[in-house]
Scaffold this motif. Structure first.
Motif, PDB file in Angstrom:
ATOM      1  N   THR A   5       0.845  -1.190   0.000  1.00 44.75           N
ATOM      2  CA  THR A   5       0.000   0.000   0.000  1.00 44.75           C
ATOM      3  C   THR A   5       0.885   1.246   0.000  1.00 44.75           C
ATOM      4  N   GLU A   6       0.325   2.289  -0.531  1.00 43.30           N
ATOM      5  CA  GLU A   6       1.004   3.579  -0.567  1.00 43.30           C
ATOM      6  C   GLU A   6       1.319   4.047   0.852  1.00 43.30           C
ATOM      7  N   ALA A   7       2.501   4.615   1.024  1.00 44.07           N
ATOM      8  CA  ALA A   7       2.909   5.234   2.289  1.00 44.07           C
ATOM      9  C   ALA A   7       3.074   6.733   2.046  1.00 44.07           C
ATOM     10  N   PRO A   8       3.000   7.548   3.099  1.00 43.11           N
ATOM     11  CA  PRO A   8       3.166   8.994   2.907  1.00 43.11           C
ATOM     12  C   PRO A   8       4.453   9.360   2.166  1.00 43.11           C
ATOM     13  N   ALA A   9       5.518   8.635   2.383  1.00 50.00           N
ATOM     14  CA  ALA A   9       6.788   8.917   1.702  1.00 50.00           C
ATOM     15  C   ALA A   9       6.710   8.678   0.196  1.00 50.00           C
ATOM     16  N   ASP A  10       5.673   7.979  -0.279  1.00 55.50           N
ATOM     17  CA  ASP A  10       5.523   7.660  -1.709  1.00 55.50           C
ATOM     18  C   ASP A  10       4.830   8.757  -2.500  1.00 55.50           C
ATOM     19  N   GLU A  52      12.685   1.140  -5.430  1.00 55.95           N
ATOM     20  CA  GLU A  52      12.179   2.224  -6.268  1.00 55.95           C
ATOM     21  C   GLU A  52      10.717   1.957  -6.647  1.00 55.95           C
ATOM     22  N   VAL A  53       9.857   2.960  -6.524  1.00 52.08           N
ATOM     23  CA  VAL A  53       8.464   2.836  -6.946  1.00 52.08           C
ATOM     24  C   VAL A  53       8.436   2.832  -8.472  1.00 52.08           C
ATOM     25  N   ILE A  54       7.960   1.718  -9.040  1.00 49.64           N
ATOM     26  CA  ILE A  54       7.940   1.565 -10.504  1.00 49.64           C
ATOM     27  C   ILE A  54       6.526   1.424 -11.054  1.00 49.64           C
ATOM     28  N   GLY A  55       5.528   1.356 -10.159  1.00 44.73           N
ATOM     29  CA  GLY A  55       4.147   1.234 -10.607  1.00 44.73           C
ATOM     30  C   GLY A  55       3.196   1.739  -9.547  1.00 44.73           C
ATOM     31  N   HIS A  56       2.005   2.137  -9.988  1.00 43.56           N
ATOM     32  CA  HIS A  56       0.980   2.644  -9.067  1.00 43.56           C
ATOM     33  C   HIS A  56      -0.395   2.276  -9.600  1.00 43.56           C
ATOM     34  N   LEU A  57      -1.296   1.957  -8.672  1.00 45.61           N
ATOM     35  CA  LEU A  57      -2.677   1.603  -8.995  1.00 45.61           C
ATOM     36  C   LEU A  57      -3.582   2.207  -7.932  1.00 45.61           C
ATOM     37  N   LEU A  58      -4.679   2.787  -8.363  1.00 44.80           N
ATOM     38  CA  LEU A  58      -5.584   3.471  -7.445  1.00 44.80           C
ATOM     39  C   LEU A  58      -7.027   3.030  -7.659  1.00 44.80           C
ATOM     40  N   PHE A  59      -7.739   2.878  -6.549  1.00 44.86           N
ATOM     41  CA  PHE A  59      -9.181   2.606  -6.577  1.00 44.86           C
ATOM     42  C   PHE A  59      -9.888   3.655  -5.739  1.00 44.86           C
ATOM     43  N   THR A  60     -11.034   4.126  -6.248  1.00 47.83           N
ATOM     44  CA  THR A  60     -11.867   5.102  -5.547  1.00 47.83           C
ATOM     45  C   THR A  60     -13.323   4.657  -5.627  1.00 47.83           C
ATOM     46  N   PRO A  61     -14.168   5.151  -4.716  1.00 48.39           N
ATOM     47  CA  PRO A  61     -15.577   4.735  -4.719  1.00 48.39           C
ATOM     48  C   PRO A  61     -16.337   5.234  -5.945  1.00 48.39           C
ATOM     49  N   VAL A  62     -17.303   4.442  -6.367  1.00 43.51           N
ATOM     50  CA  VAL A  62     -18.264   4.848  -7.397  1.00 43.51           C
ATOM     51  C   VAL A  62     -19.663   4.516  -6.876  1.00 43.51           C
ATOM     52  N   THR A  63     -20.645   5.201  -7.421  1.00 44.84           N
ATOM     53  CA  THR A  63     -22.036   4.883  -7.099  1.00 44.84           C
ATOM     54  C   THR A  63     -22.736   4.416  -8.371  1.00 44.84           C
ATOM     55  N   ILE A  64     -23.811   3.685  -8.193  1.00 47.85           N
ATOM     56  CA  ILE A  64     -24.594   3.190  -9.318  1.00 47.85           C
ATOM     57  C   ILE A  64     -26.003   3.741  -9.186  1.00 47.85           C
ATOM     58  N   ASP A  65     -26.350   4.614 -10.135  1.00 49.41           N
ATOM     59  CA  ASP A  65     -27.645   5.280 -10.115  1.00 49.41           C
ATOM     60  C   ASP A  65     -27.909   5.903  -8.743  1.00 49.41           C
ATOM     61  N   GLY A  66     -26.843   6.472  -8.164  1.00 46.98           N
ATOM     62  CA  GLY A  66     -26.941   7.147  -6.878  1.00 46.98           C
ATOM     63  C   GLY A  66     -26.795   6.253  -5.659  1.00 46.98           C
ATOM     64  N   ASP A  67     -26.731   4.945  -5.848  1.00 50.17           N
ATOM     65  CA  ASP A  67     -26.623   4.008  -4.725  1.00 50.17           C
ATOM     66  C   ASP A  67     -25.173   3.618  -4.478  1.00 50.17           C
ATOM     67  N   ASP A  68     -24.789   3.608  -3.208  1.00 44.05           N
ATOM     68  CA  ASP A  68     -23.459   3.161  -2.823  1.00 44.05           C
ATOM     69  C   ASP A  68     -23.518   1.662  -2.559  1.00 44.05           C
ATOM     70  N   LEU A  69     -22.960   0.885  -3.476  1.00 44.59           N
ATOM     71  CA  LEU A  69     -22.926  -0.570  -3.351  1.00 44.59           C
ATOM     72  C   LEU A  69     -21.525  -1.057  -2.972  1.00 44.59           C
ATOM     73  N   SER A  70     -20.679  -0.133  -2.547  1.00 43.44           N
ATOM     74  CA  SER A  70     -19.271  -0.408  -2.215  1.00 43.44           C
ATOM     75  C   SER A  70     -18.449  -0.812  -3.435  1.00 43.44           C
ATOM     76  N   TRP A  71     -18.908  -0.453  -4.620  1.00 40.29           N
ATOM     77  CA  TRP A  71     -18.145  -0.715  -5.836  1.00 40.29           C
ATOM     78  C   TRP A  71     -17.018   0.300  -5.931  1.00 40.29           C
ATOM     79  N   GLN A  72     -15.982  -0.070  -6.688  1.00 44.40           N
ATOM     80  CA  GLN A  72     -14.804   0.764  -6.835  1.00 44.40           C
ATOM     81  C   GLN A  72     -14.496   1.032  -8.303  1.00 44.40           C
ATOM     82  N   GLY A  73     -13.852   2.162  -8.533  1.00 44.01           N
ATOM     83  CA  GLY A  73     -13.370   2.507  -9.866  1.00 44.01           C
ATOM     84  C   GLY A  73     -11.859   2.409  -9.899  1.00 44.01           C
TER      85      GLY A  73
END
Length: 171
Positions: A5-10, A52-73
């Motif tokens: 996981t990302e650390a503040p130093a990253d 050395e950090v050579i790659g990064h991947l990020l997930f953030t919340p998304v909603t479906i038709d306004g509903d939070d189903l805990s899905w991620q983008g």
């Protein structure tokens, strides 16, 4: 290679990586804004044997038709140019797909090349009557279950607009 996981130093290293991989600073600015606004669900880095950090991947919340189903983008996914084609992105994605369900996140969406993301079992979101908020090429908006339940089972009849965090509107 180590995936963690990302650390503040990253933070600054990730910012430099994103600026070096993408044509503009938009993705780097997006990630910084998402981080500042507390919208990160999962941020992973891939490190070389030298640390050395050579790659990064990020997930953030998304909603479906306004509903939070805990899905991620999923966005963005970046690998340093000199490390592309060596399995770094695949390792990041596979680690995320193991980690996210452990925290109760059942599915994710991505906007990207279907031939690339298809290898990670993504399929067209339109097949489930899901669409994103932007005008995108056919098949580019995709969905994937992260659990044993299918996408259709998780949707339970829901359909419509998949909304990303407001920070994405600045892209």
């Amino acid at each position: 290679m180590l995936i963690r996981t990302e650390a503040p130093a990253d933070i600054l290293t990730i910012d430099r990586l994103l600026k070096s991989v993408f044509d503009t600073d938009a993705e780097a600015n997006l990630v910084m804004a998402l981080r500042e606004n507390g919208r990160l669900t999962l941020s992973l880095v891939a490190c070389s044997d030298e640390g050395e950090v050579i790659g990064h991947l990020l997930f953030t919340p998304v909603t479906i038709d306004g509903d939070d189903l805990s899905w991620q983008g999923l966005a963005p996914l970046a690998v340093a140019k000199e490390h592309q084609g060596k399995g770094v992105a695949s390792a990041l994605v596979e680690e995320a797909f193991t980690t996210l369900p452990e925290f109760g996140y059942p599915a994710c969406v991505v906007l990207g090349d279907p031939s690339y993301y298809g290898r990670f079992q993504f399929s067209a979101a339109a097949d489930y009557d899901l669409h994103c908020q932007w005008d995108v090429p056919e098949g580019a908006f995709q969905v994937r279950s992260l659990t044993e339940n299918s996408v259709a089972e998780q949707l339970a009849g829901r359909k419509g607009l998949v909304d990303y965090c407001p920070e994405f509107n600045g892209l």
